[in-house]
Scaffold this active site. Structure first.
Site, PDB file in Angstrom:
ATOM      1  N   LYS A 192      -6.986  -9.877 -11.679  1.00 15.65           N
ATOM      2  CA  LYS A 192      -6.312 -10.802 -10.756  1.00 15.65           C
ATOM      3  C   LYS A 192      -7.117 -10.980  -9.456  1.00 15.65           C
ATOM      4  O   LYS A 192      -7.343 -12.104  -9.007  1.00 15.65           O
ATOM      5  CB  LYS A 192      -4.888 -10.284 -10.414  1.00 15.65           C
ATOM      6  CG  LYS A 192      -4.005 -10.071 -11.637  1.00 15.65           C
ATOM      7  CD  LYS A 192      -2.623  -9.560 -11.264  1.00 15.65           C
ATOM      8  CE  LYS A 192      -2.601  -8.227 -10.563  1.00 15.65           C
ATOM      9  NZ  LYS A 192      -3.067  -7.087 -11.402  1.00 15.65           N
ATOM     10  N   ARG A 251       6.658  -8.240  -8.469  1.00 17.23           N
ATOM     11  CA  ARG A 251       6.421  -7.154  -9.420  1.00 17.23           C
ATOM     12  C   ARG A 251       7.693  -6.742 -10.129  1.00 17.23           C
ATOM     13  O   ARG A 251       7.679  -5.816 -10.936  1.00 17.23           O
ATOM     14  CB  ARG A 251       5.854  -5.967  -8.687  1.00 17.23           C
ATOM     15  CG  ARG A 251       4.327  -5.834  -9.012  1.00 17.23           C
ATOM     16  CD  ARG A 251       3.808  -4.710  -8.332  1.00 17.23           C
ATOM     17  NE  ARG A 251       2.668  -4.023  -8.734  1.00 17.23           N
ATOM     18  CZ  ARG A 251       1.453  -4.216  -8.231  1.00 17.23           C
ATOM     19  NH1 ARG A 251       1.184  -5.213  -7.454  1.00 17.23           N
ATOM     20  NH2 ARG A 251       0.485  -3.405  -8.560  1.00 17.23           N
ATOM     21  N   ARG A 259     -13.876   0.716 -11.210  1.00 12.68           N
ATOM     22  CA  ARG A 259     -13.819  -0.299 -10.137  1.00 12.68           C
ATOM     23  C   ARG A 259     -14.269   0.263  -8.789  1.00 12.68           C
ATOM     24  O   ARG A 259     -13.919   1.367  -8.422  1.00 12.68           O
ATOM     25  CB  ARG A 259     -12.375  -0.795 -10.022  1.00 12.68           C
ATOM     26  CG  ARG A 259     -12.099  -1.598  -8.758  1.00 12.68           C
ATOM     27  CD  ARG A 259     -10.823  -2.384  -8.856  1.00 12.68           C
ATOM     28  NE  ARG A 259      -9.625  -1.596  -8.941  1.00 12.68           N
ATOM     29  CZ  ARG A 259      -8.414  -2.118  -9.149  1.00 12.68           C
ATOM     30  NH1 ARG A 259      -8.266  -3.430  -9.312  1.00 12.68           N
ATOM     31  NH2 ARG A 259      -7.349  -1.347  -9.209  1.00 12.68           N
ATOM     32  N   ARG A 290     -10.725   3.181  -4.778  1.00 12.08           N
ATOM     33  CA  ARG A 290      -9.330   3.363  -4.375  1.00 12.08           C
ATOM     34  C   ARG A 290      -8.809   4.731  -4.800  1.00 12.08           C
ATOM     35  O   ARG A 290      -9.125   5.212  -5.890  1.00 12.08           O
ATOM     36  CB  ARG A 290      -8.466   2.265  -5.016  1.00 12.08           C
ATOM     37  CG  ARG A 290      -8.553   0.952  -4.284  1.00 12.08           C
ATOM     38  CD  ARG A 290      -7.931  -0.187  -5.035  1.00 12.08           C
ATOM     39  NE  ARG A 290      -6.584   0.067  -5.551  1.00 12.08           N
ATOM     40  CZ  ARG A 290      -5.856  -0.842  -6.178  1.00 12.08           C
ATOM     41  NH1 ARG A 290      -6.342  -2.070  -6.351  1.00 12.08           N
ATOM     42  NH2 ARG A 290      -4.658  -0.549  -6.625  1.00 12.08           N
ATOM     43  N   ARG A 338       0.817   3.628 -13.467  1.00 12.50           N
ATOM     44  CA  ARG A 338       0.955   2.234 -13.007  1.00 12.50           C
ATOM     45  C   ARG A 338       1.182   1.297 -14.194  1.00 12.50           C
ATOM     46  O   ARG A 338       1.941   0.317 -14.085  1.00 12.50           O
ATOM     47  CB  ARG A 338      -0.288   1.821 -12.213  1.00 12.50           C
ATOM     48  CG  ARG A 338      -0.287   2.425 -10.806  1.00 12.50           C
ATOM     49  CD  ARG A 338      -1.679   2.560 -10.215  1.00 12.50           C
ATOM     50  NE  ARG A 338      -2.327   1.299  -9.965  1.00 12.50           N
ATOM     51  CZ  ARG A 338      -3.654   1.173  -9.801  1.00 12.50           C
ATOM     52  NH1 ARG A 338      -4.450   2.215  -9.873  1.00 12.50           N
ATOM     53  NH2 ARG A 338      -4.164  -0.011  -9.584  1.00 12.50           N
TER      54      ARG A 338
HETATM   55  P1  ADP Z   1      -6.653  -6.444 -10.615  1.00 12.47           P
HETATM   56  O1  ADP Z   1      -6.792  -7.171  -9.289  1.00 12.47           O
HETATM   57  O2  ADP Z   1      -5.889  -7.242 -11.635  1.00 12.47           O
HETATM   58  O3  ADP Z   1      -6.116  -5.049 -10.467  1.00 12.47           O
HETATM   59  P2  ADP Z   1      -9.577  -6.498 -10.559  1.00 12.47           P
HETATM   60  O4  ADP Z   1      -9.849  -7.943 -10.364  1.00 12.47           O
HETATM   61  O5  ADP Z   1      -9.775  -5.591  -9.380  1.00 12.47           O
HETATM   62  O6  ADP Z   1      -8.126  -6.271 -11.227  1.00 12.47           O
HETATM   63  O7  ADP Z   1     -10.512  -5.995 -11.772  1.00 12.47           O
HETATM   64  C1  ADP Z   1     -10.565  -4.615 -12.138  1.00 12.47           C
HETATM   65  C2  ADP Z   1     -12.013  -4.224 -12.463  1.00 12.47           C
HETATM   66  O8  ADP Z   1     -12.416  -4.865 -13.663  1.00 12.47           O
HETATM   67  C3  ADP Z   1     -13.027  -4.618 -11.374  1.00 12.47           C
HETATM   68  O9  ADP Z   1     -13.979  -3.569 -11.261  1.00 12.47           O
HETATM   69  C4  ADP Z   1     -13.667  -5.905 -11.915  1.00 12.47           C
HETATM   70  O10 ADP Z   1     -15.035  -5.991 -11.534  1.00 12.47           O
HETATM   71  C5  ADP Z   1     -13.533  -5.732 -13.433  1.00 12.47           C
HETATM   72  N1  ADP Z   1     -13.216  -6.982 -14.135  1.00 12.47           N
HETATM   73  C6  ADP Z   1     -12.440  -8.014 -13.702  1.00 12.47           C
HETATM   74  N2  ADP Z   1     -12.346  -8.978 -14.655  1.00 12.47           N
HETATM   75  C7  ADP Z   1     -13.065  -8.521 -15.722  1.00 12.47           C
HETATM   76  C8  ADP Z   1     -13.361  -9.047 -17.019  1.00 12.47           C
HETATM   77  N3  ADP Z   1     -12.867 -10.245 -17.417  1.00 12.47           N
HETATM   78  N4  ADP Z   1     -14.131  -8.307 -17.848  1.00 12.47           N
HETATM   79  C9  ADP Z   1     -14.612  -7.093 -17.461  1.00 12.47           C
HETATM   80  N5  ADP Z   1     -14.385  -6.546 -16.245  1.00 12.47           N
HETATM   81  C10 ADP Z   1     -13.613  -7.239 -15.378  1.00 12.47           C
HETATM   82  P1  AMP Z   2      -2.388  -3.395  -6.521  1.00 12.13           P
HETATM   83  O1  AMP Z   2      -3.442  -3.519  -5.458  1.00 12.13           O
HETATM   84  O2  AMP Z   2      -1.714  -4.702  -6.824  1.00 12.13           O
HETATM   85  O3  AMP Z   2      -2.884  -2.679  -7.752  1.00 12.13           O
HETATM   86  O4  AMP Z   2      -1.244  -2.482  -5.893  1.00 12.13           O
HETATM   87  C1  AMP Z   2      -1.495  -1.138  -5.503  1.00 12.13           C
HETATM   88  C2  AMP Z   2      -0.166  -0.434  -5.206  1.00 12.13           C
HETATM   89  O5  AMP Z   2       0.475  -1.068  -4.096  1.00 12.13           O
HETATM   90  C3  AMP Z   2       0.858  -0.476  -6.338  1.00 12.13           C
HETATM   91  O6  AMP Z   2       0.658   0.551  -7.319  1.00 12.13           O
HETATM   92  C4  AMP Z   2       2.173  -0.303  -5.558  1.00 12.13           C
HETATM   93  O7  AMP Z   2       2.368   1.054  -5.172  1.00 12.13           O
HETATM   94  C5  AMP Z   2       1.892  -1.113  -4.294  1.00 12.13           C
HETATM   95  N1  AMP Z   2       2.294  -2.540  -4.432  1.00 12.13           N
HETATM   96  C6  AMP Z   2       1.475  -3.628  -4.415  1.00 12.13           C
HETATM   97  N2  AMP Z   2       2.186  -4.758  -4.560  1.00 12.13           N
HETATM   98  C7  AMP Z   2       3.487  -4.383  -4.679  1.00 12.13           C
HETATM   99  C8  AMP Z   2       4.704  -5.078  -4.884  1.00 12.13           C
HETATM  100  N3  AMP Z   2       4.737  -6.420  -5.011  1.00 12.13           N
HETATM  101  N4  AMP Z   2       5.846  -4.353  -4.950  1.00 12.13           N
HETATM  102  C9  AMP Z   2       5.846  -3.015  -4.829  1.00 12.13           C
HETATM  103  N5  AMP Z   2       4.743  -2.280  -4.658  1.00 12.13           N
HETATM  104  C10 AMP Z   2       3.550  -2.959  -4.580  1.00 12.13           C
END
Ligand code: ADP
Ligand code: AMP
Length: 220
Positions: free
Chosen positions: A13, A88, A127, A161, A172
């Site tokens: 995302k 969420r 990541r 992170r 998660r």
């Molecule tokens: P989200 O925001 O949904 O938690 P991220 O965009 O941070 O996910 O992506 C998670 C990890 O996977 C990052 O390290 C990113 O570089 C990698 N990634 C994102 N999209 C893809 C994909 N289509 N294929 C492989 N790796 C990806």
């Molecule tokens: P994310 O960056 O989206 O993976 O979120 C990291 C963490 O932030 C999650 O595991 C939750 O603890 C918190 N968080 C992010 N967005 C929300 C949401 N919309 N509602 C509740 N907790 C959230």
């Protein structure tokens, strides 16, 4: 356009939202990024959120709804926004409906990014981001062109992170399947859900999202 990227942690995302900001001038609204900023700033909200985030659980609805409500009231989102990580659960989706109605805004599409659980664990544990500009990378799937140097800003410091470890990732994913996955039904029933294959590589996922944005919309 105003859209939601809906998908589990690691679905891509944030990666796609940042590309859409560059291409379309839409604003990425990531509740996770906003909460991490509050944690880093040591605010009261950040202190409350940190222990919950470290456990992989959801921060209380009133906190995230308040954050998003403030953000949607700012003028820069009028050119379009991408919600990333919000809503969420159903209570947050209903609160979003009320906020949008109250602010005279509509939702054009909810894009569901489908990715297998095992692929998600690999994506999240690999990541990292540039400490200076926030550009996202992955140990195997998105590597800087010059080792140890950010492609975007030339920064040489990177962050991982605290919650991107295998144990918290599985917690998660459990929370996602229990609380967030029902939103697929919520939005498909309202005719705005579009599902894409998030298992494809980053460029192909971008192409699929572009197709959704070009396609017919029935905003709600
Ligand atoms: P989200 O925001 O949904 O938690 P991220 O965009 O941070 O996910 O992506 C998670 C990890 O996977 C990052 O390290 C990113 O570089 C990698 N990634 C994102 N999209 C893809 C994909 N289509 N294929 C492989 N790796 C990806
Ligand atoms: P994310 O960056 O989206 O993976 O979120 C990291 C963490 O932030 C999650 O595991 C939750 O603890 C918190 N968080 C992010 N967005 C929300 C949401 N919309 N509602 C509740 N907790 C959230």
């Amino acid at each position: 356009m105003n859209i939601i990227l809906l998908g589990p942690p690691g679905a891509g995302k944030g990666t796609q939202a940042r590309l859409m900001e560059d291409r379309h001038g839409m604003k990425q609204l990531s509740t996770g990024d906003m909460l991490r900023a509050a944690v880093a700033a040591g605010t009261e909200t950040g202190r409350r959120a940190k222990t919950i985030m470290d456990r992989g659980e959801l921060v209380p609805d009133d906190v995230v709804v308040g954050i998003i409500s403030d953000r949607l009231g700012q003028p820069d989102v009028r050119g379009g926004f991408i919600l990333d990580g919000f809503p969420r659960n159903t209570a947050q989706a209903e609160a979003l409906d009320r906020m949008l109605a109250g602010k005279g805004l509509k939702l054009d599409a909810v894009i569901e990014m489908k990715v297998d659980d095992e692929a998600l664990v690999g994506r999240i544990t690999g990541r990292y981001t540039c400490a200076k500009c926030g550009k996202g990378y992955h140990d195997r799937f998105e590597i800087p062109k010059a080792a140890g140097v950010c492609d975007v800003c030339g920064g040489t410091q990177f962050n991982r992170r605290a919650d991107d470890n295998e144990k918290t990732v599985r917690d998660r994913l459990f929370v996602y399947n229990a609380q967030t996955a029902p939103l697929v039904q919520y939005y498909s029933g309202r005719g705005v859900l579009r599902t894409i294959d998030g298992m494809a590589d980053i460029a192909e996922v971008t192409r699929q999202i572009e197709d959704v944005l070009k396609g017919p919309q029935r905003p709600i």
